[in-house]
Write a protein that holds these residues in place. Structure first.
Motif, PDB file in Angstrom:
ATOM      1  N   ALA A   1       0.838  -1.201   0.000  1.00  0.00           N
ATOM      2  CA  ALA A   1       0.000   0.000   0.000  1.00  0.00           C
ATOM      3  C   ALA A   1       0.873   1.251   0.000  1.00  0.00           C
ATOM      4  O   ALA A   1       1.891   1.315   0.683  1.00  0.00           O
ATOM      5  CB  ALA A   1      -0.907  -0.009   1.218  1.00  0.00           C
ATOM      6  N   GLY A   2       0.476   2.227  -0.794  1.00  0.00           N
ATOM      7  CA  GLY A   2       1.218   3.481  -0.881  1.00  0.00           C
ATOM      8  C   GLY A   2       2.334   3.463  -1.903  1.00  0.00           C
ATOM      9  O   GLY A   2       2.981   4.476  -2.135  1.00  0.00           O
ATOM     10  N   THR A   3       2.578   2.314  -2.523  1.00  0.00           N
ATOM     11  CA  THR A   3       3.608   2.215  -3.561  1.00  0.00           C
ATOM     12  C   THR A   3       2.957   2.429  -4.921  1.00  0.00           C
ATOM     13  O   THR A   3       1.904   1.880  -5.204  1.00  0.00           O
ATOM     14  CB  THR A   3       4.290   0.834  -3.526  1.00  0.00           C
ATOM     15  N   ARG A   4       3.577   3.238  -5.727  1.00  0.00           N
ATOM     16  CA  ARG A   4       3.080   3.484  -7.086  1.00  0.00           C
ATOM     17  C   ARG A   4       3.806   2.544  -8.040  1.00  0.00           C
ATOM     18  O   ARG A   4       5.030   2.602  -8.174  1.00  0.00           O
ATOM     19  CB  ARG A   4       3.331   4.937  -7.465  1.00  0.00           C
ATOM     20  N   PHE A   5       3.049   1.667  -8.681  1.00  0.00           N
ATOM     21  CA  PHE A   5       3.629   0.663  -9.569  1.00  0.00           C
ATOM     22  C   PHE A   5       3.443   1.027 -11.034  1.00  0.00           C
ATOM     23  O   PHE A   5       2.384   1.493 -11.445  1.00  0.00           O
ATOM     24  CB  PHE A   5       2.969  -0.707  -9.340  1.00  0.00           C
ATOM     25  N   ARG A   6       4.482   0.763 -11.785  1.00  0.00           N
ATOM     26  CA  ARG A   6       4.417   0.806 -13.240  1.00  0.00           C
ATOM     27  C   ARG A   6       4.277  -0.646 -13.679  1.00  0.00           C
ATOM     28  O   ARG A   6       4.961  -1.533 -13.162  1.00  0.00           O
ATOM     29  CB  ARG A   6       5.713   1.410 -13.802  1.00  0.00           C
ATOM     30  N   ARG A   7       3.371  -0.906 -14.610  1.00  0.00           N
ATOM     31  CA  ARG A   7       3.149  -2.270 -15.103  1.00  0.00           C
ATOM     32  C   ARG A   7       3.868  -2.425 -16.437  1.00  0.00           C
ATOM     33  O   ARG A   7       3.698  -1.612 -17.343  1.00  0.00           O
ATOM     34  CB  ARG A   7       1.661  -2.544 -15.242  1.00  0.00           C
ATOM     35  N   VAL A   8       4.670  -3.499 -16.531  1.00  0.00           N
ATOM     36  CA  VAL A   8       5.511  -3.709 -17.703  1.00  0.00           C
ATOM     37  C   VAL A   8       5.381  -5.154 -18.181  1.00  0.00           C
ATOM     38  O   VAL A   8       5.453  -6.086 -17.382  1.00  0.00           O
ATOM     39  CB  VAL A   8       7.001  -3.421 -17.385  1.00  0.00           C
ATOM     40  N   ALA A   9       5.185  -5.331 -19.482  1.00  0.00           N
ATOM     41  CA  ALA A   9       5.180  -6.660 -20.098  1.00  0.00           C
ATOM     42  C   ALA A   9       6.384  -6.728 -21.037  1.00  0.00           C
ATOM     43  O   ALA A   9       6.635  -5.800 -21.815  1.00  0.00           O
ATOM     44  CB  ALA A   9       3.884  -6.891 -20.867  1.00  0.00           C
ATOM     45  N   ILE A  10       7.119  -7.824 -20.950  1.00  0.00           N
ATOM     46  CA  ILE A  10       8.374  -7.965 -21.689  1.00  0.00           C
ATOM     47  C   ILE A  10       8.352  -9.258 -22.486  1.00  0.00           C
ATOM     48  O   ILE A  10       7.891 -10.287 -22.004  1.00  0.00           O
ATOM     49  CB  ILE A  10       9.568  -7.993 -20.708  1.00  0.00           C
TER      50      ILE A  10
END
Length: 99
Positions: free
Chosen positions: A42-51
């Motif tokens: 909680a409180g973490t900003r995630f970037r979503r990445v597909a490789i």
């Protein structure tokens, strides 16, 4: 893969393919897992990445755009490996440190 750096993070889903293009499974899986990791961190900003080690299909590109998933394909991986070379001994050392 979950990578954390303070309150920022990356959720990465990797897919290898022997064919010319990878479908949208990686996009679907990283989007599906995002809620779980968002709750856990909680409180973490995630970037979503597909490789992928190949290229993504047009359908995968459309889904990635709609779900705000960054796509990384073979040319970007090759560029990163050229810029930041990793030898097998460095890789093995890193894996051993995780055990």
């Amino acid at each position: 893969i979950v990578a954390l750096n303070g309150r920022e993070g990356d959720l990465l889903q990797c897919k290898s393919s022997k064919g010319a293009e990878a479908g949208w499974d990686a996009v679907k899986e990283v989007v599906a897992g995002a809620a779980r990791y968002q709750a856990r961190f909680a409180g973490t900003r995630f970037r979503r990445v597909a490789i992928t080690n190949q290229r993504f299909t047009s359908g995968a590109r459309e889904q990635a755009h709609a779900n705000k998933v960054v796509l990384m394909e073979r040319p970007q991986l090759e560029q990163l490996l050229a810029e930041y070379p990793v030898g097998s001994h460095e890789f093995e050392d890193e894996i051993s440190s995780l055990r």
